[in-house]
Write an enzyme that holds these catalytic residues in place. Structure first.
Site, PDB file in Angstrom:
ATOM      1  N   GLU A  20      47.808  39.645  35.283  1.00 50.33           N
ATOM      2  CA  GLU A  20      46.608  39.521  36.115  1.00 50.33           C
ATOM      3  C   GLU A  20      46.526  38.162  36.804  1.00 50.33           C
ATOM      4  O   GLU A  20      46.251  38.082  38.005  1.00 50.33           O
ATOM      5  CB  GLU A  20      45.349  39.765  35.272  1.00 50.33           C
ATOM      6  CG  GLU A  20      45.266  41.139  34.626  1.00 50.33           C
ATOM      7  CD  GLU A  20      45.218  42.284  35.620  1.00 50.33           C
ATOM      8  OE1 GLU A  20      44.974  42.053  36.825  1.00 50.33           O
ATOM      9  OE2 GLU A  20      45.438  43.444  35.199  1.00 50.33           O
TER      10      GLU A  20
ATOM     11  N   HIS B 241      49.249  39.182  39.982  1.00 50.23           N
ATOM     12  CA  HIS B 241      48.400  39.458  41.140  1.00 50.23           C
ATOM     13  C   HIS B 241      47.853  38.183  41.785  1.00 50.23           C
ATOM     14  O   HIS B 241      47.478  38.198  42.961  1.00 50.23           O
ATOM     15  CB  HIS B 241      47.228  40.353  40.727  1.00 50.23           C
ATOM     16  CG  HIS B 241      47.634  41.743  40.326  1.00 50.23           C
ATOM     17  ND1 HIS B 241      48.499  42.510  41.069  1.00 50.23           N
ATOM     18  CD2 HIS B 241      47.289  42.501  39.252  1.00 50.23           C
ATOM     19  CE1 HIS B 241      48.669  43.679  40.475  1.00 50.23           C
ATOM     20  NE2 HIS B 241      47.956  43.704  39.368  1.00 50.23           N
TER      21      HIS B 241
ATOM     22  N   GLU C 193      51.944  46.479  41.621  1.00 51.67           N
ATOM     23  CA  GLU C 193      51.909  46.510  40.163  1.00 51.67           C
ATOM     24  C   GLU C 193      53.272  46.134  39.591  1.00 51.67           C
ATOM     25  O   GLU C 193      53.362  45.444  38.577  1.00 51.67           O
ATOM     26  CB  GLU C 193      51.478  47.893  39.666  1.00 51.67           C
ATOM     27  CG  GLU C 193      50.034  48.261  39.978  1.00 51.67           C
ATOM     28  CD  GLU C 193      49.024  47.273  39.431  1.00 51.67           C
ATOM     29  OE1 GLU C 193      49.301  46.624  38.392  1.00 51.67           O
ATOM     30  OE2 GLU C 193      47.950  47.133  40.044  1.00 51.67           O
TER      31      GLU C 193
END
Length: 715
Positions: free
Chosen positions: A451, A455, A509
């Protein structure tokens, strides 16, 4: 399709039902914080019907059918099955179906996008409908037949979500059997020119060939000052759609959106600070008027609301289930901060500036400065949508992420939820004890890095406006892949998702998962999470956590082929497609790093054999080489190269399709469904009610959630 193939679509029997315990964290809140949490939770759950309508035409009717049965007999299923004249086995199979349905908020898997059908016979559904008139009325009102519960044997492609012109189902394009992928892409390009965002929309194609863009809002017309695209609501189309029109129609989900806006306003009255109040004001404006510009303002404020005791986010967020990857599912989060676990994540945030340079791309492909985000470990009170993730990195708008920042959250009670005696296929017996002892810790490390540093990293090289660039266009960066100056970049108005389209969600992802695999090899990061002292040693505790993480990724890559459909030859789940490609990266690394080990023809003894000693050398090198390509192609808008790479790495050959996939289907375990608490306001105080982790508890929790039509009350 033969009978054996159809069996893969049966509902889980039994499903894995777990609870999300929250009481101690909720009770620790002040009365004002409880009211704030309650009203956002109510707003989140009031979007239930929106999710159902986004899944399939029949989902809303099936939901009302289940709730009507529960309410008619006040949860006395034993009496109902006797009155309906069905067997205990048929009742058990229906309850299992209903539980999976409610856990996915629809009759297509939230994780996999394939339809699931009851194990009980159609006669069981008919018997229930006959026994409870209100349940029968619920189906009739929604024009749902008993056949809609079951397999579309004449149209097998409709057992999977996807583009309608490919034979699949997508409720984002309602009553539009003739709409094509090209139509959808043309409309997407047109509304992008009008600066109109698509996340809260559905798209219809009329019999005349014109188009209607349905905008979710609590008002049936645009506000007096005009919508996000200005005062006009009808547009003439050009190009391939020349001669056709696009009409903006406000008021999609109008009743739900109006109620949601009301509870958001009530939440604002109990906000902890002025920023939260302003955030709720922008939310209410967005949900009332349909403005996604207002929603973006709410997200800017949300990013700046650092360290709240009650964390929330709500709206049309993730685009995974739209085949075009532009329209978003309704979801709502309400959670309490776990201060102890948050400390570890904050240390990771503090270390991020020293970790990012270790990634396999230069500074030209990274943001100029790392804006430290809020990163918290949360205990979930409410997460409404088609499934609950383990972690979140939002907002998804590139401009907000690059200019203001983002937040990371790890959902602690989701991560820790597990069923007792859960079998673990594909892990060798000699690795099993180590794996079981360290997999939860490894998953927490993976989610944290995924995370924050997955990202949260990367720069999109853009022409931000005509003639203006966020890089030196006169001397472009040198690609670490070609060793030549880059030749592609994002043009004005283009975004990551608009350029990479349908592959963007899974591709991103995969990039984030690769970052997690690469940086989990760093023993300083493992020390931040409390494992080891930073000493590089694959045989100490930190090394065991690292090994468990790599084994977990490889195991997931094998299991992933469940989510690949051999008929359409398409992937149905973004994360699993990504994990399959990472497993292939392990397997293709060579030097015996990872192999699939088996001795039997039917692969009944298939396991992952990995050389722990080679993770830091062979494994990490292979991952970083793959990651570098994924990242640079994304950064430079090189869709052609990115798609070719990702298509190659996610290609399922005949051996995987005919040998491995049947083995995976024989050993697959039901995905968890979570029973969540409800909150109730009484005399200015908020009470919490939790439920048993059973099929009956799941159904009762939804029956008491107050998201059914008024005419169903007291059935």
């Amino acid at each position: 399709m033969d009978e054996q193939t159809w069996k893969q679509y049966y509902a889980d029997g039994p499903p894995t039902v777990v609870t999300l315990p929250i009481k101690p964290h909720f009770e620790a809140l002040t009365d004002q914080q409880k009211l704030y949490a309650h009203h956002v939770s109510r707003a989140a759950f009031l979007g239930t019907r929106i999710v159902l309508r986004q899944v399939s035409p029949e989902s809303e009717g099936i939901f009302d059918f289940i709730v009507a049965l529960q309410q008619a007999y006040h949860g006395d299923w034993s009496k109902l099955h006797k009155d309906a004249g069905i067997s205990e086995q048929a009742l058990k199979e229906f309850l299992e179906y209903a539980t999976q349905f409610l856990g996915n908020l629809g009759n297509y898997k939230g994780f996999g996008d394939s339809k699931f059908i009851p194990r009980c016979s159609p006669e069981t559904i008919e018997a229930f409908a006959s026994a409870v008139p209100k349940a029968k009325e619920a189906l009739e009102k929604s024009r749902v037949s008993v056949a809609n519960f079951y397999a579309t044997t004449d149209e097998p492609a409709k057992m999977h979500l996807g583009f309608p012109d490919k034979g699949h189902l997508s409720a984002y394009y309602p009553e539009s059997p003739d709409i094509t992928q090209d139509d959808i892409e043309q409309i997407s390009a047109f509304i992008a020119e009008k600066k109109l965002l698509p996340e809260n929309t559905r798209l219809k194609k009329t019999k005349e060939g014109d188009f209607q863009l349905l905008i979710a809002s609590g008002l049936s017309r645009p506000p007096p000052e005009g919508g996000d695209a200005g005062p006009d609501t009808v547009f003439d189309l050009s190009g391939k759609l020349n001669g056709k029109k696009l009409e903006l129609i406000f008021g999609d989900h109008i009743e739900e959106m109006a109620k949601i806006a009301l509870h958001i306003k009530k939440a604002g009255l109990n906000a902890a600070n002025d920023r939260q109040k302003q955030m709720m004001t922008e939310y209410a404006k967005s949900f009332g008027s349909g403005s996604l510009n207002a929603f973006k303002e709410s997200q800017k404020l949300w990013v700046k609301d650092i360290g709240p005791m009650v964390e929330t986010n709500i709206g049309f967020i993730e685009t995974y289930r739209d085949p075009a990857n532009v329209r978003a599912e309704w979801e709502g989060l309400v959670a309490m901060v776990n201060k102890e676990r948050t400390q570890a994540f904050q240390k990771l945030v503090d270390a991020a500036p020293s970790m990012i340079p270790k990634l396999p791309w230069g500074k030209d492909f990274e943001k100029d400065t790392f804006s430290a985000p809020d990163f918290t470990s949360l205990e979930v009170l409410t997460f409404n949508g088609s499934g609950i993730p383990a972690g979140i990195n939002i907002p998804n708008y590139d401009d907000i992420r690059q200019e203001i920042g983002f937040k990371n959250v790890s959902l602690g009670n989701v991560l820790s939820a597990k069923a007792p005696d859960e079998p673990i296929p594909f892990i060798r017996s000699e690795d099993l004890e180590l794996y079981q002892a360290n997999r939860d810790q490894a998953f927490e490390v993976q989610v944290g890095i995924h995370e924050l540093l997955g990202h949260g990293t990367g720069k999109l090289l853009q022409e931000t406006s005509p003639g203006e660039y966020n890089f030196d266009a006169s001397s472009p960066p040198i690609s670490p892949i070609t060793k030549k100056p880059i030749t592609t970049y994002y043009k004005p108005g283009q975004t990551w998702s608009s350029v990479f389209g349908g592959i963007s969600a899974s591709y991103e992802e995969c990039r984030a998962e690769c970052v997690a695999m690469a940086l989990s090899c760093d023993f300083d990061i493992l020390q931040i999470f409390g494992f080891g002292d930073g000493t590089v040693d694959v045989n100490n505790q930190a090394g065991d956590v690292l090994y468990a993480g790599y084994l977990s990724m490889a195991r997931a890559g094998v299991a992933a082929v469940e989510f690949w459909d051999p008929k359409s030859r398409k992937w149905g789940q973004a994360h699993m497609q990504a994990r399959f490609s990472i497993l292939k990266t392990f397997l293709e690394a060579g030097e015996g790093f990872t192999v699939l080990d088996y001795s039997k023809e039917d692969l009944s003894d298939l396991t992952v054999k990995m050389d722990k000693e080679k993770i830091l050398t062979v494994g990490r090198k292979a991952v970083e080489e793959y990651l570098q390509k994924l990242h640079v192609f994304k950064s430079t808008a090189d869709y052609e190269a990115g798609k070719k790479l990702y298509d190659d790495m996610t290609h399922v050959d005949e051996w995987w399709a005919s040998k491995v996939r049947p083995k995976v289907l024989r050993t697959k375990r039901p995905r968890k469904v979570f029973v969540q608490a409800n909150t109730y306001e009484k005399d200015g105080k908020v009470e919490l009610k939790e439920y048993e982790p059973t099929c009956e508890g799941m159904i009762q929790s939804w029956s008491e959630r107050g998201v059914y039509p008024p005419e169903m009350v007291g059935v």
